[in-house]
Design a protein around this motif. Structure first.
Motif, PDB file in Angstrom:
ATOM      1  N   ASP A 365      16.727  -8.771 -11.842  1.00 26.73           N
ATOM      2  CA  ASP A 365      15.710  -8.743 -12.897  1.00 26.73           C
ATOM      3  C   ASP A 365      14.719  -7.605 -12.657  1.00 26.73           C
ATOM      4  N   LYS A 366      14.303  -7.445 -11.405  1.00 29.67           N
ATOM      5  CA  LYS A 366      13.359  -6.381 -11.055  1.00 29.67           C
ATOM      6  C   LYS A 366      13.991  -5.005 -11.285  1.00 29.67           C
ATOM      7  N   ILE A 367      15.271  -4.889 -10.879  1.00 35.15           N
ATOM      8  CA  ILE A 367      15.974  -3.599 -11.045  1.00 35.15           C
ATOM      9  C   ILE A 367      16.076  -3.233 -12.516  1.00 35.15           C
ATOM     10  N   TRP A 368      16.425  -4.230 -13.333  1.00 35.74           N
ATOM     11  CA  TRP A 368      16.612  -3.973 -14.765  1.00 35.74           C
ATOM     12  C   TRP A 368      15.292  -3.538 -15.434  1.00 35.74           C
ATOM     13  N   LYS A 369      14.217  -4.231 -15.086  1.00 31.65           N
ATOM     14  CA  LYS A 369      12.920  -3.876 -15.672  1.00 31.65           C
ATOM     15  C   LYS A 369      12.494  -2.473 -15.261  1.00 31.65           C
ATOM     16  N   LYS A 370      12.726  -2.138 -13.993  1.00 32.84           N
ATOM     17  CA  LYS A 370      12.371  -0.805 -13.519  1.00 32.84           C
ATOM     18  C   LYS A 370      13.220   0.257 -14.213  1.00 32.84           C
ATOM     19  N   ALA A 565      25.009  -2.475 -18.414  1.00 29.94           N
ATOM     20  CA  ALA A 565      25.111  -3.411 -19.534  1.00 29.94           C
ATOM     21  C   ALA A 565      25.521  -4.786 -19.011  1.00 29.94           C
ATOM     22  N   GLN A 566      26.389  -4.789 -18.027  1.00 35.63           N
ATOM     23  CA  GLN A 566      26.811  -6.059 -17.422  1.00 35.63           C
ATOM     24  C   GLN A 566      25.656  -6.688 -16.645  1.00 35.63           C
ATOM     25  N   ILE A 567      24.847  -5.845 -16.008  1.00 41.32           N
ATOM     26  CA  ILE A 567      23.662  -6.363 -15.321  1.00 41.32           C
ATOM     27  C   ILE A 567      22.749  -7.067 -16.325  1.00 41.32           C
ATOM     28  N   GLN A 568      22.554  -6.424 -17.472  1.00 41.11           N
ATOM     29  CA  GLN A 568      21.678  -7.001 -18.490  1.00 41.11           C
ATOM     30  C   GLN A 568      22.225  -8.349 -18.971  1.00 41.11           C
ATOM     31  N   ASP A 569      23.532  -8.425 -19.152  1.00 41.04           N
ATOM     32  CA  ASP A 569      24.150  -9.687 -19.565  1.00 41.04           C
ATOM     33  C   ASP A 569      23.862 -10.787 -18.551  1.00 41.04           C
ATOM     34  N   LYS A 570      23.941 -10.440 -17.268  1.00 39.42           N
ATOM     35  CA  LYS A 570      23.692 -11.432 -16.227  1.00 39.42           C
ATOM     36  C   LYS A 570      22.242 -11.920 -16.260  1.00 39.42           C
ATOM     37  N   ILE A 571      21.325 -10.969 -16.468  1.00 35.72           N
ATOM     38  CA  ILE A 571      19.906 -11.332 -16.516  1.00 35.72           C
ATOM     39  C   ILE A 571      19.643 -12.272 -17.691  1.00 35.72           C
ATOM     40  N   HIS A 572      20.216 -11.955 -18.838  1.00 35.61           N
ATOM     41  CA  HIS A 572      19.959 -12.752 -20.043  1.00 35.61           C
ATOM     42  C   HIS A 572      20.592 -14.138 -19.969  1.00 35.61           C
ATOM     43  N   SER A 573      21.618 -14.271 -19.136  1.00 30.10           N
ATOM     44  CA  SER A 573      22.279 -15.582 -19.008  1.00 30.10           C
ATOM     45  C   SER A 573      21.710 -16.388 -17.855  1.00 30.10           C
ATOM     46  N   LYS A 574      20.659 -15.864 -17.260  1.00 32.19           N
ATOM     47  CA  LYS A 574      20.051 -16.492 -16.083  1.00 32.19           C
ATOM     48  C   LYS A 574      19.506 -17.883 -16.417  1.00 32.19           C
TER      49      LYS A 574
END
Length: 574
Positions: A365-370, A565-574
């Motif tokens: 989550d931190k990586i994605w926001k940064k 994009a896959q990272i974002q999917d993981k964050i949103h499904s958290k």
């Protein structure tokens, strides 16, 4: 001679002064009185409270009978143990399993292909009526041989698989890969797999009716009451050396379940089933084939001596006979060298291990926001690409940290077989943590920044056998070095480039290597390791076929965008 408070006298193997024959000398007033009443072939020694008894089978039995009630301090331990072993040699009561094994054909419920030696393993399990210890060396496919058996033998379901926590997901995958579903009317459903219940909680509740139950050792006692109600017919104990102590709760739980009237088949799996301590093999066999080694007391009397700490240790001259006894009746063990002709010269495995998903997702989550902030601020394509690159490298590092405890456990399990091992990792922080956590093995290291002399010194120590563990940076240790002392290589982290892995493997697999090289790729469950592995491994796990012959760094913008994009999917499904 003084004796301890726990002993009533001493026992010593001596040469009689007058007859020149070797005899047993006993000291201690109470001991002399008792042995005199048991044996007519005893005479007084040179000193008061000392008696001599002839060395014979009857005398050994009489002395043993005396010592069961009145312990003597044994001054000639080696001779006594040799005499006891010879006197109390057990008489086999079970017919031995035939040594000549055929290449059995697995049943219709099995999907996949067995190697010839694995077909012989299936034949062994069939001939032993499913009550056996499969002790092939690590990497020879004990799991697939076991699954071929449960799909071939009659009425094996429901099956209970008890295994270490880190292997549960792998069992689930292997079941789906190798077994077909069988309907109630006996029809094989080609596209379906048997139903599996993965038990992950200790809270007692009714279990659903499924074909296979999978549980870790630590939860078994808490759920044994629930498992008793589902009509288990087959119990498989993976890494069965977990049961080597008969005083543990997990041993008691397995023993109780194995004794259920519905259970017909009991299979133990371990590449390291026999330890130096004799008492550790008995509990395992007592579960798989009760009575084969007699009672625990009988087993210890025949095969073991008791050391100063009260532990039963297998006598050195009885280890071969113990192994033979096991192989005759219950155990099949093949080493890689035994079946080398059927193995490829380099064998790769994708091994899924557990990871700390809470930590992983929080850091993602931190990586994605940064990354989102950096992308908004980036004014050039180069800046955007660099941002993607940093995010990917950050993800790789947190994936390494998330699975690190389970990587360490995996390495320790490999080290138990006393072979030289090379562990490759990618990030310096992971390298440092591995080195600190595996200090008990005195590891040597290769890492970026070392001087040439330091690097070569570390390699030489490993090649000479001064250390059995090498921890190397995958890009620092992938070229220009020779590590043929080892045949096991573990990738604690995955690099994006297949060529990097191939080069790292070839530090072991090169001229001078006399053994098959076994490479283990550790995939963190719940991380993006699966995506990285898809680059390195095809769907059939035949990794040899997928290693890219051309260098592809997987670091361009398009690839990076796909990953993120896959990272974002993981964050949103958290």
């Amino acid at each position: 001679m003084t004796t301890s408070l726990e002993n009533f006298g001493t026992l010593e193997y001596v040469q009689d002064k007058y007859s020149k024959l070797w005899c047993w000398k006993i000291t201690g007033k109470l001991a002399i009185d008792k042995i005199s009443s048991l044996s007519s072939k005893a005479w007084y020694g040179e000193n008061e409270n000392e008696v001599i008894i002839e060395d014979s089978t009857d005398s050994i039995k009489q002395l043993k009978l005396l010592m069961d009630r009145f312990p003597l301090e044994i001054l000639s331990k080696t001779v006594w143990q040799r005499k006891i072993v010879k006197t109390y040699a057990p008489k086999p009561t079970l017919p031995p399993i035939k040594h000549k094994l055929k290449r059995a054909k697995p049943g219709e419920q099995f999907r996949g292909k067995l190697m010839n030696f694995q077909k012989e393993g299936l034949d062994f399990l069939l001939k032993s009526s499913g009550n056996a210890l499969l002790a092939d060396e690590m990497g020879l496919g004990k799991t697939v041989q076991t699954l071929s058996y449960v799909s071939t033998e009659k009425q094996t379901f429901p099956v209970l698989i008890v295994a270490p926590l880190v292997t549960l997901n792998n069992w689930e995958r292997e079941i789906e890969k190798f077994l077909k579903k069988k309907s109630r009317n006996g029809r094989i459903l080609e596209s379906n797999s048997p139903s599996v219940t993965l038990i992950r909680t200790g809270k007692s509740k009714e279990l659903p009716k499924t074909d296979i139950y999978v549980i870790n050792y630590e939860l078994l006692l808490k759920r044994s009451g629930d498992l008793e109600q589902v009509g288990i017919r087959t119990i498989v104990c993976d890494e069965v050396h977990n049961l080597r102590s008969k005083t543990t709760q997990k041993y008691k739980a397995v023993k109780k379940l194995a004794a259920l009237p519905t259970v017909q088949y009991r299979i133990g799996l371990s590449g390291t089933p026999i330890y130096n301590r004799g008492s550790e093999i008995w509990p395992i066999i007592d579960i798989l084939k009760p009575g084969l080694l007699g009672s625990f007391k009988e087993f210890c009397e025949y095969f073991c001596y008791v050391n100063d700490k009260g532990k039963a240790i297998v006598l050195e001259n009885k280890r071969a006979s113990l192994r033979n006894e096991l192989q005759k009746h219950v155990m099949l063990r093949r080493k890689k060298a035994d079946v080398l002709k059927e193995l490829k010269d380099k064998v790769r495995y994708k091994e899924v291990i557990a990871s700390d998903t809470d930590y992983y997702l929080e850091e993602l989550d931190k990586i994605w926001k940064k990354l989102e902030d950096e992308q908004k601020e980036a004014q050039t394509e180069f800046s955007k690409s660099a941002s993607y690159h940093r995010a990917i490298q950050s993800e790789r590092q947190i994936a390494g940290v998330a699975k690190l405890p389970h990587v360490i456990n995996f390495v320790k399990n490999i080290m138990e077989i006393e072979e030289s091992v090379v562990v490759f990792c990618h990030h310096k922080v992971i390298h440092k943590l591995l080195h600190e956590s595996l200090q008990e093995f005195s590891p040597v290291s290769i890492i970026g920044g070392q001087t040439d002399s330091t690097r070569q010194d570390q390699i030489d120590k490993f090649q000479k056998g001064e250390s059995k563990l090498m921890i190397a940076g995958i890009r620092a240790g992938n070229v220009g070095i020779n590590l043929t002392k080892a045949k096991y290589v573990i990738f604690a982290e995955l690099d994006w480039s297949p060529a990097i892995h191939r080069q790292a493997e070839d530090r072991l697999h090169r001229i001078g290597q006399k053994n098959t090289v076994f490479a283990y790729y550790l995939i963190g469950n719940g991380t993006l390791d699966d995506h990285v592995a898809s680059i390195l491994v095809d769907k059939s796990y035949e990794i040899d076929a997928i290693m890219d012959e051309t260098v592809d760094t997987y670091e361009n913008k398009d690839k990076a965008a796909l990953i993120l994009a896959q990272i974002q999917d993981k964050i949103h499904s958290k």
